[in-house]
Write an enzyme that holds these catalytic residues in place. Structure first.
Site, PDB file in Angstrom:
ATOM      1  N   HIS A  67       0.833  -1.216   0.000  1.00 14.35           N
ATOM      2  CA  HIS A  67       0.000   0.000   0.000  1.00 14.35           C
ATOM      3  C   HIS A  67       0.864   1.261   0.000  1.00 14.35           C
ATOM      4  O   HIS A  67       1.267   1.745   1.053  1.00 14.35           O
ATOM      5  CB  HIS A  67      -0.907  -0.017   1.236  1.00 14.35           C
ATOM      6  CG  HIS A  67      -1.925   1.065   1.261  1.00 14.35           C
ATOM      7  ND1 HIS A  67      -3.026   1.037   2.081  1.00 14.35           N
ATOM      8  CD2 HIS A  67      -2.028   2.234   0.569  1.00 14.35           C
ATOM      9  CE1 HIS A  67      -3.746   2.116   1.893  1.00 14.35           C
ATOM     10  NE2 HIS A  67      -3.162   2.875   0.996  1.00 14.35           N
ATOM     11  N   ASN A 120      -4.498   6.589  -7.271  1.00 12.44           N
ATOM     12  CA  ASN A 120      -4.906   8.003  -7.236  1.00 12.44           C
ATOM     13  C   ASN A 120      -3.791   8.933  -7.712  1.00 12.44           C
ATOM     14  O   ASN A 120      -3.411   9.873  -7.028  1.00 12.44           O
ATOM     15  CB  ASN A 120      -5.396   8.397  -5.837  1.00 12.44           C
ATOM     16  CG  ASN A 120      -4.377   8.143  -4.747  1.00 12.44           C
ATOM     17  OD1 ASN A 120      -3.460   7.349  -4.917  1.00 12.44           O
ATOM     18  ND2 ASN A 120      -4.529   8.811  -3.626  1.00 12.44           N
ATOM     19  N   ASP A 155       0.871   2.765   3.643  1.00 13.40           N
ATOM     20  CA  ASP A 155       0.097   3.878   3.096  1.00 13.40           C
ATOM     21  C   ASP A 155       1.028   5.092   2.894  1.00 13.40           C
ATOM     22  O   ASP A 155       0.643   6.233   3.155  1.00 13.40           O
ATOM     23  CB  ASP A 155      -1.088   4.242   3.995  1.00 13.40           C
ATOM     24  CG  ASP A 155      -2.105   5.122   3.277  1.00 13.40           C
ATOM     25  OD1 ASP A 155      -1.964   5.317   2.051  1.00 13.40           O
ATOM     26  OD2 ASP A 155      -3.030   5.613   3.943  1.00 13.40           O
TER      27      ASP A 155
HETATM   28  O1  DOR Z   1      -4.342  10.138   3.985  1.00 11.45           O
HETATM   29  C1  DOR Z   1      -4.413   9.591   2.901  1.00 11.45           C
HETATM   30  N1  DOR Z   1      -3.600   9.959   1.890  1.00 11.45           N
HETATM   31  N2  DOR Z   1      -5.320   8.629   2.702  1.00 11.45           N
HETATM   32  C2  DOR Z   1      -5.576   8.142   1.486  1.00 11.45           C
HETATM   33  O2  DOR Z   1      -6.431   7.311   1.367  1.00 11.45           O
HETATM   34  C3  DOR Z   1      -4.850   8.646   0.320  1.00 11.45           C
HETATM   35  C4  DOR Z   1      -3.549   9.199   0.695  1.00 11.45           C
HETATM   36  C5  DOR Z   1      -2.923  10.032  -0.388  1.00 11.45           C
HETATM   37  O3  DOR Z   1      -2.854   9.558  -1.520  1.00 11.45           O
HETATM   38  O4  DOR Z   1      -2.505  11.153  -0.108  1.00 11.45           O
HETATM   39 ZN    ZN Z   2      -3.583   4.836   0.778  1.00 15.40          ZN
END
Ligand code: DOR
Ligand code: ZN
Length: 438
Positions: free
Chosen positions: A58, A92, A304
Site C-alpha cells: 500500500h 490516485n 500507506d
Molecule cells: O491520507 C491519505 N492519503 N489517505 C488516502 O487514502 C490517500 C492518501 C494520499 O494519496 O494522499
Molecule cells: Zn492509501
C-alpha cells in the site's frame, strides 16, 4: 558469481535460526544452517538478522502527475533504504489508474525508474467495472476501491456501482472504508463551531470512528453477499477489528505503521504531519491494532506511504493534505514494536513479507526459499541512530519520524540478487522488475 550472506540469524516461515543464504544470479539457491558455498562474494551478517525483503502492498508514489510530491525513483530509493523490495502502488495518480492505458503507463515508468520490484492496483470508478475482465491477473495484485474520499477524488458512491464492483471483481478488492455522509455531517458541525479550517486535533472527530465502522460494515456485508475477496485497507478502530475473524482468507484487514505508532496525543507534537485518512485515533484504538497483529485479525502491515510537500500540509483539518511518507522507516519502526513486546520477530516477517505474498498470490517472493527470487534484508539490532532530514530519501524531505531514535538499522537490502542498498547508500543503477502473481 554467487553471494553468501552468512553469520546472521535467519527469520523465515516461523523459524529463527542461525544460518546463511546463498544467492546465484537473482535466485536463492540455499538457505539455512547448512547453506554454504565456496568462491562467492561474502556479506558478513554476524550480529544481524536476515529477513525476506518487505513487500509493501500500500503506497502512493505519485507518478505520473503528482511528481512535485514524489516520484517512482525517489520513493523506491526510500524503499530500498528501508528494506522494502516490492511495492504495490495505488491508483490516485494523475491520470488516475482507472484505464488499461494508464495502468500500462505506470509499468513502463517503473521499469525505467524503480530501484525495487513493483506492481500497481487498478482503480475502480462508478463506471469502469466493464474493464475488470480485461485485467491481467498475473500482472496486478488487485483492484482499489475508495468507499471514502481522499487525495485524488476517487470516491465510488453509487450503490449500484458498488454492487457491480463487489459482484464482478475478479481480483482481490482493496477498500478504503470511510462513510462520507457521516464525515460531511461532522465537518459541517465542526466548521459551524470552529470556523472554516478546524484545528487538526479535530480531524479524528470529523473522520470519526463511526464513519470507519459504518463503511467497513457495509464493505464486509457486500463481500459476504457476493463472495468477494475483500481486503480492508488501513483499519483504524477497535470496533472495526471485531468484524474480522482471525487468520481467515476471504475478508482480511491491513494496519498501517502510522496507525500502529501514533495516537491522539501525537497531534500536539506533530500536527498535520500525522493528518491521514482514515485519521489517527485514540490510544485505545492503537492498542487494539497492536493486539490484532498477534491475534491474527490484522493480516498485513503496509505503510500507506503518501508523501505531500510540507507546504501542502499547512492548515488544519479541512485544508491540510492527508497522508505522510513512511516507507523508509516502516521496518525499523515495526522492529521497535518487537523490542517493546507487541509482536514477535516471526510474526513481523509474516505481516510484512509472507502474508502480502500469500494474500495477493505473489509468485516466488516473500519467503527465503531455494528457487525463490533473492529479495532479502539484513537488519542490525542495538545500533541506535536518529532520523534527521539528511537521511530522508523521499522527495518531500520530511518525515513524522524526524528526531526519533531507532534502535535497529537496515544494513543491506538485496533485490533480485543485487545488493541495492549497503549501509547508507542506494545503488543508483539498480532497477527492480514487475512481479508476477497467481
Ligand atoms: O491520507 C491519505 N492519503 N489517505 C488516502 O487514502 C490517500 C492518501 C494520499 O494519496 O494522499
Ligand atoms: Zn492509501
Amino acid at each position: 558469481m554467487k553471494t553468501i550472506v552468512r553469520g546472521g540469524v535467519i527469520v523465515n516461515e516461523g523459524r529463527v535460526v542461525k544460518g546463511a543464504v546463498v544467492i546465484d544470479g537473482d535466485t536463492i539457491v540455499s538457505c539455512g544452517p547448512d547453506a554454504d558455498v565456496t568462491d562467492a562474494d561474502v556479506i558478513d551478517a554476524t550480529g544481524c538478522y536476515v529477513l525476506p525483503g518487505v513487500i509493501d502492498s500500500h503506497v502512493h508514489f505519485r507518478e505520473p502527475g503528482l511528481t512535485e510530491k514524489a516520484d517512482m525513483e525517489s520513493e523506491s530509493r526510500a524503499a530500498a533504504a528501508g528494506g522494502v523490495t516490492t511495492f504495490f502502488d495505488m491508483p490516485n495518480t494523475v491520470p488516475q489508474t482507472t484505464t488499461l492505458v494508464a495502468l500500462d503507463e505506470k509499468f513502463c515508468l517503473a521499469a525505467v525508474k524503480s530501484h525495487v520490484n513493483f506492481s500497481f492496483f487498478f482503480g475502480a470508478t462508478n463506471d469502469n467495472a466493464a474493464l475488470f475482465s480485461q485485467l491481467d491477473p498475473h500482472r496486478i495484485p488487485g483492484i482499489k476501491l475508495f468507499m471514502g474520499s481522499s487525495t485524488g477524488n476517487m470516491l465510488v458512491d453509487s450503490d449500484e456501482s458498488l454492487e457491480r464492483i463487489f459482484s464482478e471483481a475478479p481480483l482481490p478488492l482493496v477498500a478504503h472504508c470511510e462513510d462520507m455522509a457521516i464525515i460531511n455531517r461532522n465537518m459541517e458541525a465542526c466548521k459551524a463551531c470552529y470556523g472554516d479550517d478546524p484545528e487538526v486535533r479535530l480531524h479524528p472527530l470529523i473522520r470519526s470512528e463511526e464513519a470507519c465502522l459504518s463503511s467497513t460494515m457495509k464493505a464486509i456485508s457486500l463481500a459476504v453477499e457476493h463472495g468477494t475477496r475483500l481486503h480492508v485497507a488501513h483499519v483504524t478502530t477497535a470496533e472495526e477489528l471485531q468484524l474480522f475473524a482471525p487468520h481467515t482468507s476471504q475478508i482480511t484487514a491491513e494496519a498501517t505503521v502510522g496507525h500502529l505508532f501514533f495516537s491522539l496525543t501525537d497531534y500536539e507534537r506533530l500536527g498535520t504531519r500525522i493528518k491521514v485518512n482514515p485519521a489517527i485515533k485514540n490510544f485505545r484504538d492503537c492498542l487494539a491494532l497492536r493486539e490484532g497483529l498477534m491475534d491474527g485479525r490484522v493480516s498485513v502491515v503496509g505503510t500507506d506511504h503518501a508523501p505531500h510537500l510540507l507546504s501542502q500540509k499547512e492548515g488544519g483539518a479541512a485544508r491540510a493534505a492527508s497522508g505522510m511518507p513512511m516507507i523508509q522507516f516502516s521496518l525499523v519502526a515495526m522492529l521497535e514494536l518487537v523490542d517493546d513486546g507487541v509482536l514477535t520477530l516471526e510474526r513481523l516477517v509474516e505481516l510484512m513479507a509472507h502474508n502480502p505474498a500469500r494474500l495477493f498470490e505473489v509468485r516466488e517472493r516473500g519467503f527465503l526459499r531455494p528457487g525463490y527470487k533473492a529479495d532479502l534484508v539484513v537488519v542490525r539490532p542495538d545500533s541506535p541512530w536518529t532520523v534527521t532530514q539528511n537521511v530522508i530519501e523521499s522527495k518531500c524531505k520530511w518525515s513524522p519520524m524526524e528526531g526519533h531514535t531507532f534502535r535497529w538499522r537496515v544494513e543491506q537490502t538485496f533485490c533480485n540478487g543485487h545488493l541495492i542498498y549497503n549501509n547508507g547508500v542506494v545503488d543508483p543503477a539498480s532497477r527492480g522488475e514487475a512481479i508476477a502473481f497467481r
